[in-house]
Design an enzyme around this catalytic site. Structure first.
Site, mmCIF file in Angstrom:
data_model
loop_
_atom_site.group_PDB
_atom_site.id
_atom_site.type_symbol
_atom_site.label_atom_id
_atom_site.label_comp_id
_atom_site.label_asym_id
_atom_site.label_seq_id
_atom_site.Cartn_x
_atom_site.Cartn_y
_atom_site.Cartn_z
ATOM 1 N N ARG A 86 -1.461 -0.151 0.066
ATOM 2 C CA ARG A 86 -0.319 -0.982 0.458
ATOM 3 C C ARG A 86 -0.761 -2.012 1.487
ATOM 4 O O ARG A 86 -0.437 -1.941 2.663
ATOM 5 C CB ARG A 86 0.789 -0.091 0.964
ATOM 6 C CG ARG A 86 1.107 0.949 -0.084
ATOM 7 C CD ARG A 86 2.388 1.594 0.145
ATOM 8 N NE ARG A 86 3.304 1.159 -0.883
ATOM 9 C CZ ARG A 86 4.526 1.611 -1.010
ATOM 10 N NH1 ARG A 86 4.999 2.475 -0.158
ATOM 11 N NH2 ARG A 86 5.297 1.201 -1.982
ATOM 12 N N GLN A 115 0.377 -6.732 -2.574
ATOM 13 C CA GLN A 115 1.834 -6.608 -2.711
ATOM 14 C C GLN A 115 2.366 -7.027 -4.077
ATOM 15 O O GLN A 115 3.238 -6.377 -4.629
ATOM 16 C CB GLN A 115 2.519 -7.443 -1.636
ATOM 17 C CG GLN A 115 3.057 -6.575 -0.523
ATOM 18 C CD GLN A 115 3.564 -7.375 0.658
ATOM 19 O OE1 GLN A 115 3.551 -8.608 0.636
ATOM 20 N NE2 GLN A 115 4.001 -6.683 1.673
ATOM 21 N N ASP A 161 2.120 -4.355 -6.817
ATOM 22 C CA ASP A 161 2.578 -3.024 -6.406
ATOM 23 C C ASP A 161 3.721 -2.519 -7.300
ATOM 24 O O ASP A 161 4.879 -2.881 -7.098
ATOM 25 C CB ASP A 161 3.008 -3.108 -4.940
ATOM 26 C CG ASP A 161 3.301 -1.756 -4.339
ATOM 27 O OD1 ASP A 161 3.459 -0.780 -5.102
ATOM 28 O OD2 ASP A 161 3.382 -1.675 -3.113
ATOM 29 N N SER A 191 6.607 -0.581 -5.483
ATOM 30 C CA SER A 191 7.607 -1.424 -4.821
ATOM 31 C C SER A 191 8.533 -2.087 -5.834
ATOM 32 O O SER A 191 9.751 -2.076 -5.664
ATOM 33 C CB SER A 191 6.936 -2.525 -3.998
ATOM 34 O OG SER A 191 6.300 -1.976 -2.899
ATOM 35 N N TYR A 232 3.576 5.174 4.689
ATOM 36 C CA TYR A 232 4.470 6.206 4.168
ATOM 37 C C TYR A 232 4.965 7.119 5.289
ATOM 38 O O TYR A 232 4.384 7.150 6.383
ATOM 39 C CB TYR A 232 3.729 7.072 3.142
ATOM 40 C CG TYR A 232 3.378 6.344 1.878
ATOM 41 C CD1 TYR A 232 4.339 6.108 0.908
ATOM 42 C CD2 TYR A 232 2.086 5.899 1.646
ATOM 43 C CE1 TYR A 232 4.017 5.440 -0.260
ATOM 44 C CE2 TYR A 232 1.752 5.230 0.480
ATOM 45 C CZ TYR A 232 2.724 5.002 -0.469
ATOM 46 O OH TYR A 232 2.412 4.344 -1.620
#
Ligand code: NAD
Length: 385
Positions: free
Chosen positions: A126, A131, A134, A137, A234
């Site tokens: 991450r 991004q 991902d 996400s 996380y």
């Protein structure tokens, strides 16, 4: 380079790993794209749209996979005995397989044995550079949206305050538990629908994000929760004492809620139980709970994965499987773009083929196997000292 896109065969899987838009882009990179017939149907994409984008429609998985150098999937390919088609055995040796593989050690070994280079996209680090690739996400975002929309549909009252000539309907109290990607989208969606939204999380950073979306923060904070976030972003597993204190704060709040959306996950573990049977019993009849974490074991003690349960006191608990798959057109489109971005980032224009540098942080995070061996640090056998 032939790129194959298969129809997903696992239960409740409605998504597809490439769209006509991404197929066209892959063709632009020099690939030939083969899409298994019917692959996009459950996401609202007919074969004709892939064909119009320049893809070949293959009559079955075997035809799509013949000669493929890249294989795109949402979920792990079926292995022998898992379904009518042994997809794994049809993937050519040396091919690069990308998807949300959720692999364990046995599967990683099976990919190595089959000579497949398997990339588990859910293991993507991450970091900012990653991004746009991902999948966790992109899919969580849509799941958060969908959860609130389904909660609104299951609720037999209204989200916004409605002032009518016949009288006023009060706004729904909406409580979102877990304010990561899914939770933040759930908060935003609950607010857009006119609900009175509050939310909780254990990571300190989440508190500010909740407030910046205009929701109230409700939660327990302690010295322990100041350290609740891992370097990867996380939530950590916290102590039983912390969870007991958190439960006390939450219990008093839940009793006043009309809608509860739970999204809390702790990486690599069963989802924490945040809503006990007693808390559900404290809620008013007609209230709705949506448990997005159902597939990870659920945040609600009474969730039945895959089902809508109505409790004795009239609370509906929606614990459906695969929340992103319930908004398949949008989630397929974002998943497909995530895979496209990954491949274009590691594309060798001369060779018109992917080139995954072993030392790259993203590649290291994702790649399970290479050249017949398991290479991922989480699954590779420990090297002898
Ligand atoms: P997740 O799906 O693992 O968990 C969902 C949420 O549940 C998290 O916010 C977590 O803190 C929360 N949670 C866990 N235990 C809880 C408990 N007992 N009570 C209440 N909440 C609890 O997390 P996620 O949505 O994937 O993302 C977590 C963070 O990572 C976010 O801050 C997000 O912005 C960040 N992120 C960064 C990148 C990047 O930089 N590339 C990409 C994605 C996400």
């Amino acid at each position: 380079m032939r790129l194959a896109v298969l129809k997903e065969r696992r239960p409740a899987e409605t998504r597809v790993a490439a769209t006509p838009e991404t197929a066209k882009k892959f063709i632009g990179l020099g690939c030939t794209v083969a899409v298994e017939a019917g692959a996009g149907l459950a996401s609202g994409i007919p074969d004709a749209e892939y064909a119009a984008a320049g893809a070949e429609i293959a009559r079955d998985a075997a035809a799509a996979l013949k000669g493929a150098g890249i294989v795109l999937k949402i979920r792990a390919p079926l292995a022998a005995g898992e379904g009518a088609v042994d997809e794994l055995s049809l993937i050519p040796r040396g091919a690069l397989l990308l998807g949300q593989l959720q692999a364990d050690e046995a599967q990683a070994n099976a990919y190595a044995k089959a000579g497949i280079e398997a990339g588990a996209m859910e293991l993507l680090p991450r970091i900012t550079r990653a991004q746009s690739m991902d999948i966790l996400s992109s899919q969580a975002n849509l799941a958060g949206y969908r959860a609130v929309v389904e909660a609104a549909a299951a609720y037999d009252r209204a989200f916004p305050m409605l002032m009518t000539a016949a009288g006023t309907i009060s706004a729904a109290n909406v409580f979102v538990m877990g304010a990561g990607v899914a939770g933040l989208q759930a908060i935003a969606t609950g607010r857009r629908l006119g609900g009175r939204v509050s939310a909780t999380d254990v990571r300190p950073a989440a508190k500010e994000e909740i407030k910046s979306l205009g929701a109230a923060f409700v939660g327990y904070e302690s010295e322990e929760s100041k350290q609740a976030q891992t370097a990867g972003g996380y939530a950590k597993q916290l102590s039983a004492e912390f969870y007991a204190e958190q439960a006390k704060v939450v219990a008093a709040h839940i009793a006043k809620q009309d809608i509860v959306v739970t999204t809390a996950l702790v990486q690599g573990r069963k989802a924490p139980t945040l809503v006990t049977a007693e808390m559900v019993r404290s809620m008013k009849p007609g209230s709705v709970i949506v448990d997005i974490a159902a597939d990870a074991g659920g945040n609600v003690a009474l969730t039945k994965p895959g089902e809508l349960v109505t409790t004795e006191n009239g609370v509906k608990i929606l614990g459906y499987h695969n929340w992103p798959g319930r908004i398949a057109g949008a989630s397929s489109s974002l998943f497909a773009r995530n895979l496209l971005t990954f491949l274009t980032t590691f594309w060798d224009k001369e060779a018109k083929a992917p080139k995954l540098p072993a030392e790259d942080e993203i590649v290291k995070g994702v790649l399970l196997t290479r050249g017949g061996s398991v290479v991922h640090p989480s699954f590779a056998p420990a090297k002898a000292a």
